[in-house]
Design a protein around this motif. Structure first.
Motif, PDB file in Angstrom:
ATOM      1  N   THR A   1       0.649  -1.231   0.003  1.00 52.01           N
ATOM      2  CA  THR A   1       0.160   0.074   0.108  1.00 52.01           C
ATOM      3  C   THR A   1       0.708   1.299   0.104  1.00 52.01           C
ATOM      4  OG1 THR A   1      -1.771  -1.269   1.287  1.00 52.01           O
ATOM      5  CG2 THR A   1      -1.967   1.230   1.217  1.00 52.01           C
ATOM      6  N   THR A   2       1.861   1.307   0.877  1.00 50.74           N
ATOM      7  CA  THR A   2       2.891   2.344   0.726  1.00 50.74           C
ATOM      8  C   THR A   2       3.469   2.556  -0.569  1.00 50.74           C
ATOM      9  OG1 THR A   2       3.318   1.995   3.253  1.00 50.74           O
ATOM     10  CG2 THR A   2       4.796   3.358   2.264  1.00 50.74           C
ATOM     11  N   ALA A   3       3.857   1.548  -1.325  1.00 54.12           N
ATOM     12  CA  ALA A   3       4.399   1.559  -2.450  1.00 54.12           C
ATOM     13  C   ALA A   3       3.508   2.072  -3.506  1.00 54.12           C
ATOM     14  CB  ALA A   3       5.210   0.436  -2.666  1.00 54.12           C
ATOM     15  N   LEU A   4       2.257   2.130  -3.287  1.00 52.82           N
ATOM     16  CA  LEU A   4       1.386   2.767  -4.601  1.00 52.82           C
ATOM     17  C   LEU A   4       1.567   4.300  -4.735  1.00 52.82           C
ATOM     18  CD1 LEU A   4      -2.212   1.064  -3.637  1.00 52.82           C
ATOM     19  CD2 LEU A   4      -0.818   0.667  -5.821  1.00 52.82           C
ATOM     20  N   LEU A   5       1.458   4.661  -6.008  1.00 55.55           N
ATOM     21  CA  LEU A   5       1.410   6.036  -6.159  1.00 55.55           C
ATOM     22  C   LEU A   5       0.242   6.730  -5.439  1.00 55.55           C
ATOM     23  CD1 LEU A   5       2.171   6.139 -10.304  1.00 55.55           C
ATOM     24  CD2 LEU A   5       3.622   6.687  -8.084  1.00 55.55           C
ATOM     25  N   ASN A   6       0.609   7.989  -5.093  1.00 53.45           N
ATOM     26  CA  ASN A   6      -0.318   8.691  -4.138  1.00 53.45           C
ATOM     27  C   ASN A   6      -1.115   9.774  -5.064  1.00 53.45           C
ATOM     28  OD1 ASN A   6       1.362  10.978  -3.898  1.00 53.45           O
ATOM     29  ND2 ASN A   6       2.250  10.071  -2.190  1.00 53.45           N
ATOM     30  N   ALA A   7      -1.945  10.530  -4.359  1.00 50.80           N
ATOM     31  CA  ALA A   7      -2.733  11.530  -5.363  1.00 50.80           C
ATOM     32  C   ALA A   7      -1.767  12.474  -5.919  1.00 50.80           C
ATOM     33  CB  ALA A   7      -3.752  12.242  -4.137  1.00 50.80           C
ATOM     34  N   GLN A   8      -0.598  12.828  -4.893  1.00 54.69           N
ATOM     35  CA  GLN A   8       0.250  13.966  -5.372  1.00 54.69           C
ATOM     36  C   GLN A   8       1.090  13.515  -6.733  1.00 54.69           C
ATOM     37  OE1 GLN A   8      -0.469  13.267  -1.889  1.00 54.69           O
ATOM     38  NE2 GLN A   8      -1.862  15.044  -2.233  1.00 54.69           N
TER      39      GLN A   8
ATOM     40  N   ALA B   1       0.321 -11.429  -0.906  1.00 50.57           N
ATOM     41  CA  ALA B   1      -0.632 -10.050  -0.511  1.00 50.57           C
ATOM     42  C   ALA B   1      -0.820  -9.403  -1.859  1.00 50.57           C
ATOM     43  CB  ALA B   1       0.028  -9.440   0.605  1.00 50.57           C
ATOM     44  N   ALA B   2      -1.794  -8.373  -1.879  1.00 53.81           N
ATOM     45  CA  ALA B   2      -2.255  -7.509  -2.818  1.00 53.81           C
ATOM     46  C   ALA B   2      -2.775  -6.484  -2.504  1.00 53.81           C
ATOM     47  CB  ALA B   2      -2.921  -8.420  -4.030  1.00 53.81           C
ATOM     48  N   ILE B   3      -2.706  -5.360  -3.174  1.00 49.13           N
ATOM     49  CA  ILE B   3      -3.567  -4.232  -3.076  1.00 49.13           C
ATOM     50  C   ILE B   3      -3.874  -3.572  -4.275  1.00 49.13           C
ATOM     51  CG2 ILE B   3      -1.447  -2.746  -2.799  1.00 49.13           C
ATOM     52  CD1 ILE B   3      -4.923  -2.765  -0.514  1.00 49.13           C
ATOM     53  N   GLU B   4      -4.978  -2.919  -4.370  1.00 47.22           N
ATOM     54  CA  GLU B   4      -5.542  -2.131  -5.781  1.00 47.22           C
ATOM     55  C   GLU B   4      -5.723  -0.932  -5.431  1.00 47.22           C
ATOM     56  OE1 GLU B   4      -8.482  -3.030  -9.380  1.00 47.22           O
ATOM     57  OE2 GLU B   4      -8.891  -4.140  -7.496  1.00 47.22           O
ATOM     58  N   ARG B   5      -5.526  -0.085  -6.233  1.00 50.32           N
ATOM     59  CA  ARG B   5      -5.907   1.450  -6.355  1.00 50.32           C
ATOM     60  C   ARG B   5      -6.602   1.918  -7.531  1.00 50.32           C
ATOM     61  NH1 ARG B   5      -2.217   5.258  -3.367  1.00 50.32           N
ATOM     62  NH2 ARG B   5      -3.328   4.346  -1.308  1.00 50.32           N
TER      63      ARG B   5
ATOM     64  N   HIS C   1       4.822   8.836 -17.969  1.00 53.14           N
ATOM     65  CA  HIS C   1       5.521   8.611 -16.706  1.00 53.14           C
ATOM     66  C   HIS C   1       4.649   7.745 -15.642  1.00 53.14           C
ATOM     67  CE1 HIS C   1       8.060  11.375 -18.460  1.00 53.14           C
ATOM     68  NE2 HIS C   1       7.223  12.290 -18.385  1.00 53.14           N
ATOM     69  N   LEU C   2       3.110   7.431 -15.906  1.00 49.34           N
ATOM     70  CA  LEU C   2       2.410   6.752 -15.039  1.00 49.34           C
ATOM     71  C   LEU C   2       3.044   5.432 -14.868  1.00 49.34           C
ATOM     72  CD1 LEU C   2      -0.056   6.524 -13.169  1.00 49.34           C
ATOM     73  CD2 LEU C   2      -1.118   5.574 -15.230  1.00 49.34           C
ATOM     74  N   VAL C   3       3.332   4.564 -15.565  1.00 48.76           N
ATOM     75  CA  VAL C   3       3.576   3.197 -15.339  1.00 48.76           C
ATOM     76  C   VAL C   3       5.312   3.261 -14.853  1.00 48.76           C
ATOM     77  CG1 VAL C   3       4.203   1.098 -16.669  1.00 48.76           C
ATOM     78  CG2 VAL C   3       2.312   2.390 -17.362  1.00 48.76           C
ATOM     79  N   GLN C   4       6.223   4.023 -15.599  1.00 45.99           N
ATOM     80  CA  GLN C   4       7.256   4.039 -15.022  1.00 45.99           C
ATOM     81  C   GLN C   4       7.387   4.808 -13.841  1.00 45.99           C
ATOM     82  OE1 GLN C   4       9.930   2.558 -17.095  1.00 45.99           O
ATOM     83  NE2 GLN C   4      10.755   2.422 -14.949  1.00 45.99           N
ATOM     84  N   GLY C   5       6.597   5.468 -13.254  1.00 46.98           N
ATOM     85  CA  GLY C   5       6.804   6.101 -12.120  1.00 46.98           C
ATOM     86  C   GLY C   5       6.056   5.186 -11.015  1.00 46.98           C
ATOM     87  N   GLN C   6       5.282   4.192 -11.302  1.00 45.86           N
ATOM     88  CA  GLN C   6       4.743   3.186 -10.336  1.00 45.86           C
ATOM     89  C   GLN C   6       5.999   1.970 -10.177  1.00 45.86           C
ATOM     90  OE1 GLN C   6       1.506   2.618  -8.238  1.00 45.86           O
ATOM     91  NE2 GLN C   6       3.619   2.121  -7.485  1.00 45.86           N
ATOM     92  N   ILE C   7       6.459   1.910 -11.266  1.00 41.75           N
ATOM     93  CA  ILE C   7       7.735   0.850 -11.192  1.00 41.75           C
ATOM     94  C   ILE C   7       8.573   1.275 -10.415  1.00 41.75           C
ATOM     95  CG2 ILE C   7       9.385  -0.435 -12.279  1.00 41.75           C
ATOM     96  CD1 ILE C   7       7.361  -0.570 -14.764  1.00 41.75           C
ATOM     97  N   ASP C   8       9.011   2.540 -10.656  1.00 41.32           N
ATOM     98  CA  ASP C   8      10.032   3.021  -9.847  1.00 41.32           C
ATOM     99  C   ASP C   8       9.907   3.511  -8.463  1.00 41.32           C
ATOM    100  OD1 ASP C   8      11.582   3.476 -12.249  1.00 41.32           O
ATOM    101  OD2 ASP C   8      11.274   5.502 -12.517  1.00 41.32           O
ATOM    102  N   LYS C   9       8.646   3.633  -8.037  1.00 41.43           N
ATOM    103  CA  LYS C   9       8.182   3.774  -6.613  1.00 41.43           C
ATOM    104  C   LYS C   9       8.237   2.486  -5.963  1.00 41.43           C
ATOM    105  CE  LYS C   9       5.222   5.829  -3.326  1.00 41.43           C
ATOM    106  NZ  LYS C   9       4.173   6.573  -3.087  1.00 41.43           N
TER     107      LYS C   9
END
Length: 280
Positions: free
Chosen positions: A98-105, A144-148, A265-273
């Motif tokens: 959950t912490t590793a998901l991209l947040n609103a900002q 474990a899994a989480i979805e946003r 940058h959405l996909v790469q941003g999530q991978i990088d985070k």
């Protein structure tokens, strides 16, 4: 008209069933006993994600004797608990994911968060072509899994963004290796097959595949689902980062045939985070 609406709804439900081959469709029921399953996943205890698996903050096997006591000289030293010995990286917990998901900002303009929760566990349909089964679900092996869920809107440049789901899941490394291999093989060879859901037959057509689209260990697949003349295109990006699988699914409008694209940058941003938060 009613039949058309019903068919469209069936297609949309089918997208969710057919677009999570390595995550929700293979989610195991039992998560770690120390995790909290109640409430919104965004409220996960931040302390639970501050320590990655394999660090000094995790529980370790008890050493012989009391703390600080060395084993007798005539007894061989147990090297299995040696912190210097090679250790297989433990899968991330739901709180860590959950912490590793991209947040609103961190989201591109035009996307907002709808909700965050564990993916719904649903029955995996059977593909008409067995070799294509990995594209719509495999054995249930994730830890474990989480979805946003993200709602698409219009960015400042007037570009419409599609609804997009971010899904992170963690696996035992050996099981992930075999599932990833069969998944990539299916993506390369499967072009068209069917499966039954909600008393209807869904046609699954793979429109395009880009291996290593976001670096080694990644793939982007554009697909189309058809039910009784109704259509729904979707595009998914899937990447391995250590023992974590990153998946993004963008869903097109009902009745259209053009697969959606992800914002820059959405996909790469999530991978990088995920890589920075969980390693890999």
């Amino acid at each position: 008209m009613r039949n058309s609406v019903k068919s469209t709804r069936t297609v949309r439900r089918s997208v969710r069933r057919a677009a999570l081959p390595l995550t929700a469709l293979v989610l195991v029921a039992g998560l770690s006993a120390c995790e909290s399953d109640g409430g919104e996943a965004d409220k996960a205890n931040p302390k639970a994600s501050s320590t990655l698996p394999g660090t000094s903050g995790d529980a370790t096997p008890s050493a012989p004797g009391t703390a600080g006591t060395r084993p007798p000289a005539d007894r061989p030293t147990d090297t299995s608990a040696d912190p210097k010995a090679p250790q297989a990286k433990a899968p991330a917990t739901k709180a860590q994911l959950t912490t590793a998901l991209l947040n609103a900002q961190e989201l591109p303009a035009g996307l907002t968060i709808k909700k965050t929760a564990a993916p719904e566990e649903i029955e995996t349909p059977s593909a008409s072509e067995p070799r294509c089964q990995p594209l719509i679900g495999q054995r249930r092996t994730s830890v474990a899994a989480i979805e946003r869920e993200l709602v698409g809107g219009t960015d400042p440049q007037g570009i419409a963004r599609p609804d997009t789901d971010l899904v992170l899941s963690s696996y035992p490394l050996d099981l992930l290796e075999s599932q990833w291999t069969t998944y990539i093989a299916a993506a390369k060879t499967c072009k068209r097959f069917t499966f039954d859901v909600d008393r209807g037959t869904v046609e699954y057509q793979v429109l395009g595949v880009r291996i290593d689209a976001y670096g080694p260990g990644s793939v982007e697949i554009s697909s189309m689902l058809r039910v009784q003349g109704a259509t729904a295109p979707f595009t998914q990006a899937v990447a391995r980062v250590g023992t974590t699988v990153v998946q993004l699914r963008a869903t097109g409008e009902d009745g259209t045939t053009t697969p959606p694209t992800f914002p820059d940058h959405l996909v790469q941003g999530q991978i990088d985070k995920v890589r920075s938060q969980l390693g890999g």
